[in-house]
Design an enzyme around this catalytic site. Structure first.
Site, PDB file in Angstrom:
ATOM      1  N   GLU A   1       0.826  -1.211   0.000  1.00 26.11           N
ATOM      2  CA  GLU A   1       0.000   0.000   0.000  1.00 26.11           C
ATOM      3  C   GLU A   1       0.861   1.263   0.000  1.00 26.11           C
ATOM      4  OE1 GLU A   1      -2.982   0.450  -0.660  1.00 26.11           O
ATOM      5  OE2 GLU A   1      -3.761  -1.570  -0.494  1.00 26.11           O
TER       6      GLU A   1
ATOM      7  N   TYR B   1      -6.195   6.345   4.902  1.00 29.06           N
ATOM      8  CA  TYR B   1      -6.327   5.405   3.792  1.00 29.06           C
ATOM      9  C   TYR B   1      -5.551   4.112   4.076  1.00 29.06           C
ATOM     10  CZ  TYR B   1      -5.287   2.835  -0.337  1.00 29.06           C
ATOM     11  OH  TYR B   1      -5.126   1.783  -1.194  1.00 29.06           O
TER      12      TYR B   1
ATOM     13  N   ASP C   1      -9.036   6.455  -1.110  1.00 32.32           N
ATOM     14  CA  ASP C   1      -7.964   7.140  -1.840  1.00 32.32           C
ATOM     15  C   ASP C   1      -8.584   7.872  -3.037  1.00 32.32           C
ATOM     16  OD1 ASP C   1      -8.612   5.129  -3.596  1.00 32.32           O
ATOM     17  OD2 ASP C   1      -6.568   4.421  -3.892  1.00 32.32           O
TER      18      ASP C   1
ATOM     19  N   CYS D   1     -13.523   2.880 -13.993  1.00 30.37           N
ATOM     20  CA  CYS D   1     -13.935   4.270 -13.745  1.00 30.37           C
ATOM     21  C   CYS D   1     -12.652   5.112 -13.669  1.00 30.37           C
ATOM     22  CB  CYS D   1     -14.727   4.354 -12.445  1.00 30.37           C
ATOM     23  SG  CYS D   1     -15.630   5.897 -12.271  1.00 30.37           S
TER      24      CYS D   1
HETATM   25  S1  SF4 Z   1     -21.001   4.000 -14.590  1.00 31.03           S
HETATM   26 FE1  SF4 Z   1     -19.226   5.021 -15.434  1.00 31.03          FE
HETATM   27  S2  SF4 Z   1     -19.010   6.882 -14.230  1.00 31.03           S
HETATM   28 FE2  SF4 Z   1     -20.386   5.536 -13.120  1.00 31.03          FE
HETATM   29  S3  SF4 Z   1     -19.065   4.454 -11.676  1.00 31.03           S
HETATM   30 FE3  SF4 Z   1     -19.245   3.196 -13.492  1.00 31.03          FE
HETATM   31  S4  SF4 Z   1     -17.528   3.752 -14.786  1.00 31.03           S
HETATM   32 FE4  SF4 Z   1     -17.742   5.333 -13.237  1.00 31.03          FE
END
Ligand code: SF4
Length: 361
Positions: free
Chosen positions: A38, A121, A139, A193
């Site tokens: 980490e 964290y 984080d 994401c």
């Molecule tokens: S839908 Fe898209 S913006 Fe929403 S958490 Fe998932 S990857 Fe992220």
């Protein structure tokens, strides 16, 4: 903004089971391994950390070995990861573990937080992954994912926003799998994401719950207040060579790259003539001075814009001068004259000098 993240739990855990990357510290999540990984991961990508982690735990397999290792050797193991204070804090904390905790990390969030280099964290990551304690590990990845899920335009650079998210997650963390939940969110943030470019929403297990996806605001979230521009510092790097050895010296104990070895450097941008005069004033007779070109290194708050020279010194001259002055009388640094092999194997030079170290041949 307060938010109920409980609907995300099952989707995240299922997704994690299918998608968790195999990583050395995940296969055997001993507290010591989780801790080291980490800390390494704080500023470095997972793929790059793997090799460093394997090498580190081979040489320093436990807190006792870490507490006792020579600083030079520790920094050498850390070379390339940057932010060397992380390594120094690891060693300080290892010393405390040996003296106060029988050499083991404590299985308690509050106790973990007391150790040098461990913030909320890291304490949350160690507590949840290694000890199965239901504490959040928030984080940048987790902040980004959860701000998008909740559709929040709160500024994630504000501490109160992180605290609120920690509180919201603490309230819903699954008691049986807190470590998996935390790692699932981190992993989703790293692989789906993502921070740069368009998030891969079509691959996301939270798409149907995500407010940012619903409102098409995923590229406007998370909100981050503008950082102050970095301070630009000009610097001249002098690779001093004499009889096949190269000069390196230790930086001051405080400030940027504190206590690290470096090639002698002078604030400002010296022309070849200025560099020659500068060395002459110090009693160094240069036989040849070769311009090496310009390089840039970016730290978190500072940018170094460097110009460099390879200087072949007349033998004996440097010993006569005895030491290198980096600015004024109080700021003297003794030079170490090292062979190329010693620079490679024994001393740790920060990556800021990577462009110039290749001229050490
Ligand atoms: S839908 Fe898209 S913006 Fe929403 S958490 Fe998932 S990857 Fe992220």
């Amino acid at each position: 903004m307060k938010y109920d993240y409980s609907p995300t739990i099952d989707f995240l855990l299922d997704w994690y089971e299918q998608n968790a990357r195999i990583l050395p510290w995940r296969e055997n999540p001993k507290p010591y391994y989780v801790w080291i990984s980490e800390i390494m991961l704080q500023q470095t990508r997972v793929e790059a950390v793997k090799a460093y982690f394997e090498r580190f735990i081979k040489v320093l397999p436990d807190s006792k070995a870490l507490a006792e290792v020579e600083e030079e050797k520790l920094l050498k193991l850390w070379e390339g990861l940057g932010y060397y204070n992380r390594a120094r804090n690891l060693q300080k904390a290892a010393g405390i573990l040996v003296s106060d905790y029988g050499g083991e990390l404590p299985g308690d969030y509050g106790e973990l937080l007391k150790l040098p280099g461990i913030g909320s964290y890291t304490a949350g990551a160690i507590a949840s992954i290694a000890f199965h304690i239901a504490e959040p590990a928030v984080d940048g990845n987790v902040l980004r994912v959860m701000m998008r899920v909740s559709g929040s335009f709160d500024d994630i650079t504000e501490m109160k926003v992180k605290k609120q998210l920690e509180e919201d997650l603490r309230a819903v963390l699954p008691k049986d799998r807190p470590g998996d939940f935390n790692q699932a969110v981190m992993e989703l943030g790293a692989t789906v994401c993502i921070p740069v470019g368009k998030p891969l929403c079509e691959k996301c297990p939270l798409m149907h719950l995500c407010q940012a996806f619903k409102n098409r605001t995923e590229n406007r979230i998370p909100v981050k207040k503008e950082k102050k521009p970095r301070q630009v510092q000009e610097r001249t790097i002098l690779i001093l060579e004499m009889g096949g050895r190269y000069a390196i010296c230790k930086r001051e104990k405080k400030g940027l790259l504190a206590g690290m070895m470096e090639f002698p450097g002078v604030p400002g941008k010296l022309t070849p003539l200025m560099a020659e005069e500068y060395l002459q004033d110090l009693g160094y007779g240069a036989e040849e001075l070769i311009p090496l070109g310009e390089a840039k290194h970016i730290f978190s708050h500072v940018e170094w814009h460097m110009t460099g020279y390879l200087v072949h010194l007349r033998e004996g001259v440097a010993e006569a001068a005895g030491c290198y002055k980096t600015g004024n009388e109080e700021n003297r640094a003794s030079l170490v004259w090292a062979l190329k092999s010693e620079i490679e194997e024994r001393y740790s030079l920060p990556s800021a000098f990577d462009f110039y170290r290749k001229f050490v041949i």
